[in-house]
Design a protein around this motif. Structure first.
Motif, short mmCIF file in Angstrom:
data_model
loop_
_atom_site.label_atom_id
_atom_site.label_comp_id
_atom_site.label_asym_id
_atom_site.label_seq_id
_atom_site.Cartn_x
_atom_site.Cartn_y
_atom_site.Cartn_z
N GLN A 153 95.77 7.43 12.38
CA GLN A 153 94.72 7.93 11.49
C GLN A 153 93.51 8.41 12.28
O GLN A 153 92.86 9.38 11.88
CB GLN A 153 94.31 6.84 10.49
CG GLN A 153 95.38 6.56 9.44
CD GLN A 153 94.98 5.46 8.48
OE1 GLN A 153 94.39 4.46 8.89
NE2 GLN A 153 95.29 5.62 7.20
N ASN A 212 94.53 11.79 13.87
CA ASN A 212 94.77 12.84 12.87
C ASN A 212 93.93 12.54 11.63
O ASN A 212 94.37 11.82 10.73
CB ASN A 212 96.25 12.91 12.50
CG ASN A 212 96.55 14.06 11.56
OD1 ASN A 212 95.65 14.74 11.08
ND2 ASN A 212 97.82 14.26 11.26
N PRO A 213 92.71 13.08 11.56
CA PRO A 213 91.80 12.79 10.45
C PRO A 213 92.39 13.07 9.06
O PRO A 213 91.96 12.47 8.07
CB PRO A 213 90.61 13.73 10.72
CG PRO A 213 90.65 13.96 12.20
CD PRO A 213 92.11 13.99 12.55
N GLU A 214 93.38 13.96 9.00
CA GLU A 214 94.01 14.26 7.70
C GLU A 214 94.74 13.05 7.12
O GLU A 214 95.02 13.00 5.92
CB GLU A 214 94.99 15.42 7.84
CG GLU A 214 94.32 16.75 8.15
CD GLU A 214 95.33 17.88 8.24
OE1 GLU A 214 96.54 17.62 8.03
OE2 GLU A 214 94.91 19.02 8.52
N LEU A 215 95.05 12.07 7.99
CA LEU A 215 95.77 10.87 7.54
C LEU A 215 94.84 9.76 7.08
O LEU A 215 95.29 8.77 6.50
CB LEU A 215 96.67 10.35 8.66
CG LEU A 215 97.80 11.27 9.13
CD1 LEU A 215 98.53 10.65 10.32
CD2 LEU A 215 98.78 11.55 7.99
N LYS A 216 93.54 9.90 7.33
CA LYS A 216 92.59 8.84 6.97
C LYS A 216 92.55 8.63 5.46
O LYS A 216 92.52 9.58 4.69
CB LYS A 216 91.21 9.18 7.49
CG LYS A 216 91.07 9.01 9.00
CD LYS A 216 89.64 9.16 9.47
CE LYS A 216 89.54 8.88 10.97
NZ LYS A 216 88.16 9.05 11.48
N LYS A 271 94.90 7.54 3.65
CA LYS A 271 96.20 7.76 3.02
C LYS A 271 97.18 6.65 3.43
O LYS A 271 97.06 6.09 4.51
CB LYS A 271 96.77 9.12 3.40
CG LYS A 271 95.92 10.29 2.89
CD LYS A 271 96.53 11.63 3.29
CE LYS A 271 95.67 12.79 2.78
NZ LYS A 271 96.23 14.10 3.18
#
Length: 369
Positions: free
Chosen positions: A24, A27-31, A33
């Protein structure tokens, strides 16, 4: 608490959902989630889960298929162990700014003995707080910590205020803390043992403490003595900075079950190559080769052979594993094979390492935690 026990200032630091948190962070897009590190296929297994995924019952060792059923929006990420090792080294470097008496348990947790520390700080609680702040500021991850007089209590306490928290159990609080705990919270008491304790009317630490040593020995064998002492706050194991590796292994889970030894030989070749590579990288050798076989019905079997000499050569490892494979008929089709090396030459070396001096302090003395 008995007088004159070895009283130390021990910190147990445990990273919060380490593998998932690294993913996470990178890859900030996974924060925010629900993510799982591991395989999401029919034969995949979850290695780690983010806290968002844990709310749905996703946890390590759960099958990828079951994890998806629990959480349809779950995002699977392939593990990157090189990256986790890199981050782990950064964290351990921070530990060593405070003490060299550090015992790593894995990439994401370690014990620290700060009874005497490089900062001259008498408060183990403040040291733990500072370490956690540095990990967050310098690495970008959160950690939790437990602080107490021995490794066992510190380990239990580190799980108390997770994630991103810490708990200190002072010397005078140890017994009340342990007595109030649900038996499932005791480190070393697994699911099967907890169920057995429930059947015996043992639900809390106080219930466990009421049992005699003879009673616990009779019902739990050698573990009975361990339970008898830990519930009384007695755990004399030192933090071992030179923790000796006792085994080294590699294994593979197959996409389809294998039913013939012939089909397994190629798989064993790859596994033996990986084990040899890890042995050479670690600069160790071993005498005992163990073949691990997990069948399609999930039953597990191991077969071992001890050689008269130390080895780390891939061909010898493979040949020994082959002999073990053909040693007896398979019980069923096979979903996993593994090879491990134990009886390593590090064990003889470890005897030469001087242990750190331990101070004995009476609990009646002022002891700043």
């Amino acid at each position: 608490m008995p007088d004159n026990l070895p009283i130390r200032k021990i910190i147990h630091v445990d990273m919060d959902a380490f593998y998932a948190s690294v993913e996470q962070m990178d890859n900030p897009e996974l924060k925010g989630k629900p993510i799982a590190v591991g395989g999401g296929g029919t034969r995949g297994v979850v290695s780690a889960a983010s806290y968002e995924a844990r709310k749905f019952g996703v946890r390590s060792a759960l099958s990828g298929a079951q994890a998806r059923r629990n959480c349809p929006d779950l995002i699977f990420v392939k593990p990157r162990f090189d990256r986790y090792h890199e981050i782990s080294k950064q964290i351990r470097k921070i530990f060593h700014d405070y003490t060299d008496i550090v015992e790593p348990l894995s990439l994401d947790e370690a014990y620290l003995d700060v009874t005497e520390n490089k900062k001259g700080n008498p408060s183990a609680s403040l040291i733990a707080k500072e370490i956690r702040e540095r990990i967050f500021n310098e690495v970008g991850l959160t950690a939790s910590a437990g602080i107490s007089i021995n490794k066992f209590v510190a380990k239990v306490a580190s799980d108390y205020n997770k994630p991103n928290g810490q708990k200190t159990v002072n010397p005078e609080e140890v017994i009340p803390f342990l007595e109030s705990l649900d038996i499932r919270k005791f480190y070393g008491v697994g699911k099967v043992t907890a169920e057995k304790m429930y059947q015996l009317g043992i639900f809390t630490g106080k219930d466990l403490k009421s049992k005699t040593l003879e009673y616990l020995d009779a019902h739990f064998g050698k573990s009975g003595r361990f339970y008898y002492y830990i519930v009384r706050g007695i755990h004399t194991s030192e933090v071992k900075p030179q923790r000796t590796r006792k085994s080294l292994a590699a294994e593979r889970t197959f996409h389809e079950n294998l039913s013939s030894e012939i089909f397994m030989l190629e798989k064993l070749d790859h596994i033996a190559k990986e084990v040899s590579k890890r042995l050479i990288k670690s600069k160790v050798s071993g005498k005992t080769v163990t073949l691990k076989i997990k069948y399609s019905d999930f039953t597990l079997q191991t077969r071992s052979k001890t050689l008269p000499y130390f080895i780390n050569d891939k061909d010898i490892i493979l040949e020994t594993a082959k002999n073990l494979l053909y040693q007896e008929k398979l019980n069923n089709s096979v979903r996993l094979l593994g090879i491990s090396m134990s009886n390593l030459n590090t064990e003889s070396k470890s005897k030469k390492i001087n242990k750190p001096e331990t101070k004995t302090v009476s609990v009646q003395l002022q002891f700043d935690f």
